[in-house]
Scaffold this motif. Structure first.
Motif, PDB file in Angstrom:
ATOM      1  N   ALA A  74       0.874  -1.322   0.147  1.00 47.55           N
ATOM      2  CA  ALA A  74       0.042  -0.056  -0.191  1.00 47.55           C
ATOM      3  C   ALA A  74       0.922   1.175  -0.095  1.00 47.55           C
ATOM      4  CB  ALA A  74      -0.963  -0.071   1.184  1.00 47.55           C
ATOM      5  N   GLN A  75       1.974   1.257   0.634  1.00 45.24           N
ATOM      6  CA  GLN A  75       2.962   2.271   1.029  1.00 45.24           C
ATOM      7  C   GLN A  75       3.592   2.575  -0.696  1.00 45.24           C
ATOM      8  OE1 GLN A  75       5.630   2.092   4.184  1.00 45.24           O
ATOM      9  NE2 GLN A  75       3.960   1.444   5.294  1.00 45.24           N
ATOM     10  N   VAL A  76       4.153   1.430  -1.297  1.00 45.30           N
ATOM     11  CA  VAL A  76       4.523   1.704  -2.354  1.00 45.30           C
ATOM     12  C   VAL A  76       3.683   2.267  -3.485  1.00 45.30           C
ATOM     13  CG1 VAL A  76       5.951   0.166  -4.330  1.00 45.30           C
ATOM     14  CG2 VAL A  76       6.443  -0.015  -1.916  1.00 45.30           C
ATOM     15  N   GLU A  77       2.618   1.475  -3.563  1.00 46.01           N
ATOM     16  CA  GLU A  77       1.443   2.000  -4.465  1.00 46.01           C
ATOM     17  C   GLU A  77       1.217   3.467  -4.180  1.00 46.01           C
ATOM     18  OE1 GLU A  77      -1.518  -0.890  -3.722  1.00 46.01           O
ATOM     19  OE2 GLU A  77      -0.980  -1.916  -5.609  1.00 46.01           O
ATOM     20  N   ALA A  78       0.930   3.915  -2.805  1.00 47.32           N
ATOM     21  CA  ALA A  78       0.701   5.348  -2.940  1.00 47.32           C
ATOM     22  C   ALA A  78       2.062   6.212  -3.113  1.00 47.32           C
ATOM     23  CB  ALA A  78       0.679   5.533  -1.341  1.00 47.32           C
ATOM     24  N   TYR A  79       3.265   5.714  -2.933  1.00 49.74           N
ATOM     25  CA  TYR A  79       4.409   6.472  -3.358  1.00 49.74           C
ATOM     26  C   TYR A  79       4.361   6.710  -5.102  1.00 49.74           C
ATOM     27  CZ  TYR A  79       9.299   7.747  -4.143  1.00 49.74           C
ATOM     28  OH  TYR A  79      10.261   8.567  -4.693  1.00 49.74           O
ATOM     29  N   ALA A  80       4.045   5.499  -5.680  1.00 46.94           N
ATOM     30  CA  ALA A  80       4.164   5.561  -7.230  1.00 46.94           C
ATOM     31  C   ALA A  80       3.035   6.410  -7.614  1.00 46.94           C
ATOM     32  CB  ALA A  80       3.833   4.087  -7.743  1.00 46.94           C
ATOM     33  N   GLN A  81       2.049   6.626  -7.048  1.00 46.09           N
ATOM     34  CA  GLN A  81       0.813   7.408  -7.352  1.00 46.09           C
ATOM     35  C   GLN A  81       1.362   8.806  -7.291  1.00 46.09           C
ATOM     36  OE1 GLN A  81      -3.103   6.813  -5.799  1.00 46.09           O
ATOM     37  NE2 GLN A  81      -3.900   7.911  -7.175  1.00 46.09           N
ATOM     38  N   ARG A  82       1.851   9.201  -6.184  1.00 44.03           N
ATOM     39  CA  ARG A  82       2.127  10.371  -5.824  1.00 44.03           C
ATOM     40  C   ARG A  82       3.408  10.972  -6.861  1.00 44.03           C
ATOM     41  NH1 ARG A  82       2.516   8.628  -0.521  1.00 44.03           N
ATOM     42  NH2 ARG A  82       4.940   8.901  -0.672  1.00 44.03           N
ATOM     43  N   THR A  83       4.153  10.227  -7.075  1.00 47.69           N
ATOM     44  CA  THR A  83       5.366  10.646  -7.914  1.00 47.69           C
ATOM     45  C   THR A  83       5.034  10.323  -9.346  1.00 47.69           C
ATOM     46  OG1 THR A  83       6.298   8.418  -7.654  1.00 47.69           O
ATOM     47  CG2 THR A  83       7.054  10.095  -6.269  1.00 47.69           C
ATOM     48  N   GLY A  84       3.809   9.785  -9.682  1.00 48.10           N
ATOM     49  CA  GLY A  84       3.468   9.443 -11.241  1.00 48.10           C
ATOM     50  C   GLY A  84       4.185   8.496 -11.914  1.00 48.10           C
ATOM     51  N   THR A  85       4.479   7.581 -11.130  1.00 48.96           N
ATOM     52  CA  THR A  85       5.095   6.458 -11.776  1.00 48.96           C
ATOM     53  C   THR A  85       4.564   5.196 -11.532  1.00 48.96           C
ATOM     54  OG1 THR A  85       7.441   5.552 -11.926  1.00 48.96           O
ATOM     55  CG2 THR A  85       6.645   5.909  -9.859  1.00 48.96           C
ATOM     56  N   ASP A  86       4.851   3.940 -12.246  1.00 54.93           N
ATOM     57  CA  ASP A  86       4.318   2.951 -11.892  1.00 54.93           C
ATOM     58  C   ASP A  86       5.180   1.896 -11.210  1.00 54.93           C
ATOM     59  OD1 ASP A  86       6.160   1.490 -13.900  1.00 54.93           O
ATOM     60  OD2 ASP A  86       4.708   1.815 -15.558  1.00 54.93           O
ATOM     61  N   LEU A  87       4.921   0.831 -10.721  1.00 58.24           N
ATOM     62  CA  LEU A  87       5.599  -0.002  -9.856  1.00 58.24           C
ATOM     63  C   LEU A  87       6.766  -0.621 -10.484  1.00 58.24           C
ATOM     64  CD1 LEU A  87       2.881  -1.876  -7.855  1.00 58.24           C
ATOM     65  CD2 LEU A  87       3.936   0.126  -7.126  1.00 58.24           C
ATOM     66  N   SER A  88       6.627  -1.137 -11.855  1.00 52.08           N
ATOM     67  CA  SER A  88       7.609  -1.652 -12.479  1.00 52.08           C
ATOM     68  C   SER A  88       8.732  -0.482 -12.609  1.00 52.08           C
ATOM     69  CB  SER A  88       7.358  -1.862 -13.974  1.00 52.08           C
ATOM     70  OG  SER A  88       6.344  -2.960 -14.035  1.00 52.08           O
ATOM     71  N   ALA A  89       8.652   0.624 -12.988  1.00 51.76           N
ATOM     72  CA  ALA A  89       9.503   1.819 -13.049  1.00 51.76           C
ATOM     73  C   ALA A  89       9.994   2.034 -11.916  1.00 51.76           C
ATOM     74  CB  ALA A  89       9.107   3.016 -13.684  1.00 51.76           C
ATOM     75  N   LEU A  90       9.262   2.076 -10.773  1.00 51.69           N
ATOM     76  CA  LEU A  90       9.760   2.269  -9.240  1.00 51.69           C
ATOM     77  C   LEU A  90      10.817   1.220  -8.937  1.00 51.69           C
ATOM     78  CD1 LEU A  90       9.423   4.029  -6.875  1.00 51.69           C
ATOM     79  CD2 LEU A  90       7.633   2.641  -6.141  1.00 51.69           C
ATOM     80  N   PHE A  91      10.451  -0.058  -9.265  1.00 54.49           N
ATOM     81  CA  PHE A  91      11.469  -1.162  -8.923  1.00 54.49           C
ATOM     82  C   PHE A  91      12.755  -1.037  -9.623  1.00 54.49           C
ATOM     83  CE2 PHE A  91      13.139  -5.469  -9.518  1.00 54.49           C
ATOM     84  CZ  PHE A  91      13.515  -5.750  -8.123  1.00 54.49           C
ATOM     85  N   ALA A  92      12.721  -0.636 -10.895  1.00 55.11           N
ATOM     86  CA  ALA A  92      13.798  -0.767 -11.738  1.00 55.11           C
ATOM     87  C   ALA A  92      14.808   0.492 -11.349  1.00 55.11           C
ATOM     88  CB  ALA A  92      13.371  -0.384 -13.279  1.00 55.11           C
ATOM     89  N   ASN A  93      14.242   1.633 -11.026  1.00 53.61           N
ATOM     90  CA  ASN A  93      14.797   2.731 -10.461  1.00 53.61           C
ATOM     91  C   ASN A  93      15.445   2.626  -9.168  1.00 53.61           C
ATOM     92  OD1 ASN A  93      14.378   4.345 -12.885  1.00 53.61           O
ATOM     93  ND2 ASN A  93      12.470   5.288 -11.852  1.00 53.61           N
ATOM     94  N   ALA A  94      15.006   1.750  -8.422  1.00 52.91           N
ATOM     95  CA  ALA A  94      15.569   1.437  -7.120  1.00 52.91           C
ATOM     96  C   ALA A  94      16.463   0.438  -7.236  1.00 52.91           C
ATOM     97  CB  ALA A  94      14.369   0.583  -5.994  1.00 52.91           C
ATOM     98  N   VAL A  95      16.583  -0.451  -8.161  1.00 52.31           N
ATOM     99  CA  VAL A  95      17.766  -1.663  -8.103  1.00 52.31           C
ATOM    100  C   VAL A  95      18.608  -1.218  -9.165  1.00 52.31           C
ATOM    101  CG1 VAL A  95      16.194  -3.380  -7.365  1.00 52.31           C
ATOM    102  CG2 VAL A  95      16.375  -2.930 -10.014  1.00 52.31           C
ATOM    103  N   ARG A  96      18.502  -0.295 -10.103  1.00 54.77           N
ATOM    104  CA  ARG A  96      19.391  -0.057 -11.143  1.00 54.77           C
ATOM    105  C   ARG A  96      20.783   0.679 -10.137  1.00 54.77           C
ATOM    106  NH1 ARG A  96      16.438   2.635 -14.111  1.00 54.77           N
ATOM    107  NH2 ARG A  96      15.880   1.164 -15.584  1.00 54.77           N
TER     108      ARG A  96
END
Length: 81
Positions: free
Chosen positions: A14-36
C-alpha cells in the motif's frame, strides 16, 4: 521485457503504491529505478591498482574525524586566499 512476481506484505505494498501514485510512476519503473544503482555500483567495482593498494593504512585518523568538515574548512580557507 520479462515479467517478475514480487511478494510484499499488504502494508508495504500500500505504501509503495501510494508513493508511485504521488510521484506519477508505475511499480515496474519504481522497482527498476530502485535496483539500477545497486547493480551499477556492483558492476563498477574494480580492483584497486597496486599504487593505491600500497597507500592503504599509511595514515591514521582520529575516530571522530569528519572529512566533510575538514574539506569544508579547507575550501573556505582557499577562498580567503
Amino acid at each position: 521485457m520479462s515479467t517478475l512476481t514480487l511478494t510484499l506484505d499488504d502494508d508495504l505494498l500500500a505504501q509503495v503504491e501510494a508513493y508511485a501514485q504521488r510521484t506519477g510512476t508505475d511499480l515496474s519503473a519504481l522497482f527498476a529505478n530502485a535496483v539500477r544503482p545497486i547493480v551499477a555500483s556492483e558492476r563498477e567495482r574494480r580492483p584497486l591498482s597496486p599504487e593505491v593498494t600500497a597507500l592503504l593504512g599509511c595514515i591514521t585518523l582520529p575516530p571522530d574525524f569528519d572529512y566533510k568538515d575538514y574539506l569544508g574548512d579547507a575550501l573556505s580557507e582557499r577562498e580567503r586566499i
